[in-house]
Design a protein around this motif. Structure first.
Motif, PDB file in Angstrom:
ATOM      1  N   LEU A  59       2.715   4.131 -14.080  1.00 28.11           N
ATOM      2  CA  LEU A  59       4.130   4.374 -13.792  1.00 28.11           C
ATOM      3  C   LEU A  59       4.632   3.600 -12.579  1.00 28.11           C
ATOM      4  CD1 LEU A  59       4.169   8.232 -14.390  1.00 28.11           C
ATOM      5  CD2 LEU A  59       4.948   6.439 -15.933  1.00 28.11           C
ATOM      6  N   VAL A  60       3.762   3.349 -11.611  1.00 25.52           N
ATOM      7  CA  VAL A  60       4.249   2.751 -10.361  1.00 25.52           C
ATOM      8  C   VAL A  60       3.792   1.304 -10.180  1.00 25.52           C
ATOM      9  CG1 VAL A  60       4.326   2.989  -7.854  1.00 25.52           C
ATOM     10  CG2 VAL A  60       4.245   5.030  -9.305  1.00 25.52           C
ATOM     11  N   VAL A  61       2.486   1.097 -10.240  1.00 24.43           N
ATOM     12  CA  VAL A  61       1.962  -0.207  -9.815  1.00 24.43           C
ATOM     13  C   VAL A  61       2.149  -1.283 -10.894  1.00 24.43           C
ATOM     14  CG1 VAL A  61      -0.084  -1.437  -9.021  1.00 24.43           C
ATOM     15  CG2 VAL A  61       0.315   0.908  -8.292  1.00 24.43           C
ATOM     16  N   LEU A  62       1.620  -1.019 -12.109  1.00 29.80           N
ATOM     17  CA  LEU A  62       1.626  -2.071 -13.128  1.00 29.80           C
ATOM     18  C   LEU A  62       3.033  -2.562 -13.484  1.00 29.80           C
ATOM     19  CD1 LEU A  62      -1.331  -1.074 -15.469  1.00 29.80           C
ATOM     20  CD2 LEU A  62      -1.153  -3.038 -13.950  1.00 29.80           C
ATOM     21  N   PRO A  63       4.035  -1.663 -13.664  1.00 24.08           N
ATOM     22  CA  PRO A  63       5.360  -2.189 -14.003  1.00 24.08           C
ATOM     23  C   PRO A  63       5.870  -3.177 -12.963  1.00 24.08           C
ATOM     24  CG  PRO A  63       5.315   0.177 -14.299  1.00 24.08           C
ATOM     25  CD  PRO A  63       4.018  -0.194 -13.642  1.00 24.08           C
ATOM     26  N   GLN A  64       5.624  -2.900 -11.679  1.00 22.77           N
ATOM     27  CA  GLN A  64       6.086  -3.831 -10.645  1.00 22.77           C
ATOM     28  C   GLN A  64       5.265  -5.109 -10.642  1.00 22.77           C
ATOM     29  OE1 GLN A  64       7.301  -1.988  -6.822  1.00 22.77           O
ATOM     30  NE2 GLN A  64       6.116  -0.244  -7.559  1.00 22.77           N
ATOM     31  N   ALA A  65       3.946  -4.939 -10.829  1.00 19.10           N
ATOM     32  CA  ALA A  65       3.069  -6.116 -10.815  1.00 19.10           C
ATOM     33  C   ALA A  65       3.412  -7.044 -11.983  1.00 19.10           C
ATOM     34  CB  ALA A  65       1.615  -5.687 -10.881  1.00 19.10           C
TER      35      ALA A  65
ATOM     36  N   LEU B 213       2.813  12.159  -4.237  1.00 18.68           N
ATOM     37  CA  LEU B 213       3.519  12.888  -5.290  1.00 18.68           C
ATOM     38  C   LEU B 213       2.562  13.609  -6.227  1.00 18.68           C
ATOM     39  CD1 LEU B 213       6.355  10.410  -6.271  1.00 18.68           C
ATOM     40  CD2 LEU B 213       6.610  12.638  -5.206  1.00 18.68           C
ATOM     41  N   GLY B 214       1.271  13.345  -6.057  1.00 15.08           N
ATOM     42  CA  GLY B 214       0.281  14.035  -6.879  1.00 15.08           C
ATOM     43  C   GLY B 214      -0.011  13.332  -8.194  1.00 15.08           C
ATOM     44  N   LEU B 215       0.382  12.084  -8.311  1.00 12.93           N
ATOM     45  CA  LEU B 215       0.031  11.336  -9.520  1.00 12.93           C
ATOM     46  C   LEU B 215      -1.438  10.916  -9.416  1.00 12.93           C
ATOM     47  CD1 LEU B 215       3.122   8.944  -9.741  1.00 12.93           C
ATOM     48  CD2 LEU B 215       2.769  11.060 -10.991  1.00 12.93           C
ATOM     49  N   GLY B 216      -2.152  11.011 -10.501  1.00 19.31           N
ATOM     50  CA  GLY B 216      -3.553  10.579 -10.492  1.00 19.31           C
ATOM     51  C   GLY B 216      -3.634   9.066 -10.553  1.00 19.31           C
ATOM     52  N   TYR B 217      -4.887   8.533 -10.639  1.00 20.74           N
ATOM     53  CA  TYR B 217      -5.076   7.080 -10.626  1.00 20.74           C
ATOM     54  C   TYR B 217      -4.343   6.417 -11.785  1.00 20.74           C
ATOM     55  CZ  TYR B 217      -7.397   2.562 -11.007  1.00 20.74           C
ATOM     56  OH  TYR B 217      -7.644   1.227 -11.099  1.00 20.74           O
ATOM     57  N   TRP B 218      -4.597   6.892 -13.005  1.00 19.62           N
ATOM     58  CA  TRP B 218      -4.049   6.212 -14.172  1.00 19.62           C
ATOM     59  C   TRP B 218      -2.530   6.283 -14.197  1.00 19.62           C
ATOM     60  CZ3 TRP B 218      -6.673   2.710 -16.297  1.00 19.62           C
ATOM     61  CH2 TRP B 218      -8.082   2.808 -16.342  1.00 19.62           C
ATOM     62  N   ARG B 219      -1.986   7.485 -13.789  1.00 21.42           N
ATOM     63  CA  ARG B 219      -0.532   7.599 -13.808  1.00 21.42           C
ATOM     64  C   ARG B 219       0.094   6.745 -12.708  1.00 21.42           C
ATOM     65  NH1 ARG B 219       2.273  13.130 -14.791  1.00 21.42           N
ATOM     66  NH2 ARG B 219       0.839  14.002 -13.264  1.00 21.42           N
TER      67      ARG B 219
ATOM     68  N   THR C 201       0.840  -1.210   0.000  1.00 21.85           N
ATOM     69  CA  THR C 201       0.000   0.000   0.000  1.00 21.85           C
ATOM     70  C   THR C 201       0.867   1.249   0.000  1.00 21.85           C
ATOM     71  OG1 THR C 201      -0.817  -1.202   1.919  1.00 21.85           O
ATOM     72  CG2 THR C 201      -2.328   0.360   0.867  1.00 21.85           C
ATOM     73  N   GLY C 202       2.057   1.146   0.605  1.00 22.36           N
ATOM     74  CA  GLY C 202       2.973   2.282   0.647  1.00 22.36           C
ATOM     75  C   GLY C 202       3.258   2.844  -0.735  1.00 22.36           C
ATOM     76  N   GLN C 203       3.322   1.978  -1.725  1.00 20.71           N
ATOM     77  CA  GLN C 203       3.591   2.422  -3.092  1.00 20.71           C
ATOM     78  C   GLN C 203       2.465   3.323  -3.599  1.00 20.71           C
ATOM     79  OE1 GLN C 203       6.160   1.379  -5.309  1.00 20.71           O
ATOM     80  NE2 GLN C 203       7.257   0.362  -3.646  1.00 20.71           N
ATOM     81  N   TYR C 204       1.221   2.903  -3.330  1.00 22.36           N
ATOM     82  CA  TYR C 204       0.068   3.716  -3.755  1.00 22.36           C
ATOM     83  C   TYR C 204       0.110   5.067  -3.045  1.00 22.36           C
ATOM     84  CZ  TYR C 204      -2.075  -0.572  -5.590  1.00 22.36           C
ATOM     85  OH  TYR C 204      -2.342  -1.706  -6.280  1.00 22.36           O
ATOM     86  N   GLU C 205       0.357   4.987  -1.715  1.00 21.96           N
ATOM     87  CA  GLU C 205       0.336   6.218  -0.918  1.00 21.96           C
ATOM     88  C   GLU C 205       1.425   7.180  -1.372  1.00 21.96           C
ATOM     89  OE1 GLU C 205      -1.416   3.939   3.028  1.00 21.96           O
ATOM     90  OE2 GLU C 205       0.693   4.501   2.926  1.00 21.96           O
ATOM     91  N   ALA C 206       2.604   6.625  -1.642  1.00 20.35           N
ATOM     92  CA  ALA C 206       3.705   7.474  -2.089  1.00 20.35           C
ATOM     93  C   ALA C 206       3.352   8.144  -3.406  1.00 20.35           C
ATOM     94  CB  ALA C 206       4.969   6.646  -2.231  1.00 20.35           C
ATOM     95  N   ALA C 207       2.749   7.369  -4.322  1.00 17.60           N
ATOM     96  CA  ALA C 207       2.375   7.916  -5.626  1.00 17.60           C
ATOM     97  C   ALA C 207       1.333   9.006  -5.466  1.00 17.60           C
ATOM     98  CB  ALA C 207       1.849   6.800  -6.522  1.00 17.60           C
ATOM     99  N   THR C 208       0.351   8.765  -4.574  1.00 14.19           N
ATOM    100  CA  THR C 208      -0.690   9.761  -4.341  1.00 14.19           C
ATOM    101  C   THR C 208      -0.069  11.027  -3.739  1.00 14.19           C
ATOM    102  OG1 THR C 208      -2.062   7.876  -3.787  1.00 14.19           O
ATOM    103  CG2 THR C 208      -3.029  10.036  -3.436  1.00 14.19           C
TER     104      THR C 208
END
Lengths: 366, 344
Positions: free
Chosen positions: A272-278, A262-268, A253-260
């Motif tokens: 950029l963060v979740v799908l490449p790792q998944a 940083l001001g990245l929206g859902y799709w970004r 969840t930390g990854q989502y929180e960090a991205a949020t």
């Protein structure tokens, strides 16, 4: 025995290779028993198989030569090779399916290597599949060949690539929808996935061939192969979605929180963060599914599409070459094995490759 | 009394109307117009076939060949005057009948057995029987058996879960003899069971048995007994709603039978053009009045015989090499069942 010979023998006995074999094969009475039983089994099974498959086999000639010999009739495979690869495709135009097959194999070859995992690869998939379809049907380059005339190995590969190519993006959307906060969307995704996974593929094919034309106005106008491809892609996407979802669940969840933060929206965040790792986590699972899907294409026979297996089987109904089913099935089994064994070796290699942390990080930038 | 019945009747009427509407909806979605119009617009006939040696099978170049395939070509000659304006599609036994209703094929030439259930319930029509098949028994010659009644106490291989299992049991119950059934799951296992002596005989539709016999190591050591335990008349099937197309199918088959009766073959058909027999003149289009009246090309029957041949030629070309005897599939003049209505 001279001293040097005795020394060499002792050296050999203490070498790791010898130890592995001795302990592994005859270390305990139980191991010895298994070894002897296996050797006996091989001794019983292999010589007749060798005699049938190689020593007494007929390699060239006609079915009359085969009937005279007692071994396998590989001349049958030689005579039917073209039919098993291309089935009813007009022989004068057979450069088309040959080219399509090479294109698809090249596409798979490049897709398999992490250093080509860039946006351009997506474009390549669209281009190759589009080109393959136009080449096969001859829409841009007459004469046209209706899809009822396509068949053999080329159809197996084409259906597999198209369905897999369509199912993957759909699966990602489904997996995201199933994890989304929007209740309606989530329910829809759950219902779709469970419905598809709860239905056998044969039933899906019957729906494509029999129900779809009645349910959709002018459904008869859509080609049977196209209908089957759409339904198979939907079917496979449900299975792929569950694998992708498994990868998504592992991302902390930390990854989502960090991205949020940083001001990245859902799709970004996702892109950029979740799908490449998944992705890195699920690729071995996806390759496994892909191998299973390749074998599942043989079910196309039930709706009268001449895939690799069906083409080989019906080759043995030709009165000129009647009844060489063993050879036909062995040959097809070999082709399937080669494709699937290659796939599973690749999957193993990829798993170790992606496990190395440096590779894992640098692989998908692009 | 009338008051009591009326609501029920109304309910039934509503149900009937709904069903009829639904059927109409599906049938209009299934076949947009008469089959023949679609065929002419498309420029080719879509034929559903199967894969059984001698009846339909692809050769090494992917060209369809076989007994039923020749009838597909004959149909293309009747409609277009060209044996190649036909598109054969493989149909699996599971999907061929619904696919015919859905309009996937213009005609099924895949060896469908005519039965009353199919004729009444499935909404399509059968043409004339082109092949009289039936369940047969394949035995080793060294048993010295010449008819099925001799098989008292024999072990017989049957395919599990088929009507063949019932038919053989019925047959032995009727004759009062005993037999031991051995159910076999895989069709490829039949030949092994027979060769290894695990069974004395195997029973299946004789069209299957003929194929099985050729796969045996020594086919000449085995014989198919003359009895047929069931009736399996195989006929072309077309979807309902286009009577003219059905008639074209009917008379294309009849033409091949009639030609054999008159002795007209692909080799001597040109000599028959000089025949003084008015019936033959009408048939071959020398006298075009008949063809004009029915709206076909006067040369349609001539072209079929010239290109594909008469019934006997089609039979001998495709089925004789596999060891088929004519049997029931002889002309009525030779004690068989083939009989064409008159061409007048």
């Amino acid at each position: 025995m001279s001293i040097s010979e005795a020394l060499a023998a002792r050296q050999w006995r203490s070498s790791p290779t010898f130890q592995t074999f001795r302990v592994g094969l005859f270390g305990t009475p139980f191991n010895s028993a298994i070894t002897i039983a296996t050797l006996a089994l091989l001794g019983w099974a292999v010589p007749p198989l060798l005699r049938w498959g190689i020593l007494d086999a007929t390699w060239t000639g006609t079915s009359r030569d085969c009937a005279a010999a007692s071994g396998a009739c590989w001349a049958f495979v030689g005579a039917k090779f073209r039919f098993i690869l291309f089935a009813f495709y007009p022989p004068v135009l057979q450069w088309r399916p040959l080219l399509v097959m090479l294109l698809l194999l090249a596409l798979l070859f490049f897709s398999a290597q992490p250093r080509f995992w860039r946006k351009r690869l997506l474009v390549a998939w669209f281009a190759v599949i589009g080109l393959s379809w136009t080449l096969m049907s001859g829409t841009l380059l007459p004469p046209t060949v209706p899809s009822s005339q396509w068949g053999g190995l080329v159809v197996t590969l084409l259906v597999w690539s198209i369905c897999f190519g369509l199912a993957t993006p759909l699966a990602i959307l489904l997996a995201l929808a199933r994890r989304s906060g929007m209740g309606g969307l989530r329910t829809l995704a759950v219902v779709f996935i469970e419905l598809m996974r709860g239905t056998p593929m044969v039933a899906i094919l019957y729906v494509a061939v029999l129900i779809l034309p009645m349910a959709v106005p002018n459904g008869q106008l859509i080609d049977k192969s196209v209908r089957a491809i759409i339904m198979i892609a939907l079917f496979w996407s449900a299975y792929l979605a569950e694998v992708v979802r498994g990868g998504l669940q592992v991302i902390p969840t930390g990854q989502y929180e960090a991205a949020t933060a940083l001001g990245l929206g859902y799709w970004r965040t996702m892109r950029l963060v979740v799908l490449p790792q998944a992705f890195r986590l699920v690729i071995p699972g996806v390759v496994n599914l892909a191998i299973g899907f390749l074998l599942a294409t043989s079910l196309l026979a039930v709706i009268g599409i001449f895939d690799l297996l069906n083409a080989a089987r019906s080759s043995a109904t030709d009165p000129q070459w009647l009844g060489y089913y063993d050879e036909a099935y062995l040959f097809v089994g070999f082709v399937y094995f080669a494709l699937c064994f290659g796939g599973s070796r690749y999957s193993l290699w990829l798993e170790t490759y992606l496990r190395r942390p440096d590779r894992g990080r640098s692989a998908p930038h692009g | 009394m009338t008051i009591a019945i009326r609501p029920r009747r109304r309910w039934r009427l509503t149900l009937a109307t709904t069903l009829a509407l639904a059927a109409g909806l599906f049938s209009t979605a299934g076949h947009a117009g008469p089959t023949l119009d679609k065929i002419k617009e498309r420029g080719s006939i879509k034929v559903g076939v199967g894969t059984t040696p001698g009846f339909f099978s692809p050769d090494s170049n992917g060209h369809w060949q076989g007994f039923f395939v020749d009838y597909g070509r004959a149909l293309a000659i009747t409609v277009f005057g060209d044996p190649d304006k036909v598109e054969f599609t493989n149909s699996s036994p599971q999907q061929r009948l619904p696919a015919l209703q859905a309009g996937e094929y213009d005609v099924l030439l895949s060896g469908v057995t005519v039965t009353i259930t199919r004729a009444f319930q499935l909404g399509f029509h059968f043409g004339p029987t082109v092949f009289y098949d039936g369940q047969g028994i394949l035995v080793r010659k060294d048993l010295g058996v010449t008819k099925a009644a001799d098989l008292d106490g024999a072990t017989i291989g049957v395919q599990s879960g088929t009507t063949g299992e019932l038919n053989i049991a019925d047959f032995f119950r009727k004759t009062g003899k005993k037999f031991t059934p051995v159910t076999i799951e895989e069709t490829s296992e039949f030949t092994n069971a027979l060769e290894s002596g695990r069974v004395d005989a195997i029973t299946q539709d004789s069209s299957d048995l003929v194929g099985k016999r050729t796969q045996l190591k020594k086919p000449d050591d085995y014989v198919i007994l003359p009895e047929r335990l069931s009736k399996e008349p195989l006929a072309p099937a077309v979807a309902g709603g286009d009577d003219r197309w059905l008639e074209i199918v009917n008379w294309t088959v009849n033409a091949t039978i009639q030609a054999e009766e008159w002795g007209i073959t692909s080799k001597n058909v040109d000599e028959f053009l000089k025949s003084q027999d008015p019936a033959v003149q009408r048939f071959l289009g020398v006298d075009p009045s008949l063809a004009q009246a029915i709206g076909l090309d006067p040369k349609w029957a001539y072209n079929i015989i010239k290109t594909v041949g008469n019934y006997g030629e089609i039979y001998d070309r495709n089925l004789k090499p596999l060891g088929w005897e004519r049997g029931y599939n002889s002309l009525w003049t030779n004690g068989g069942l083939l009989y064409s209505p008159p061409f007048r």
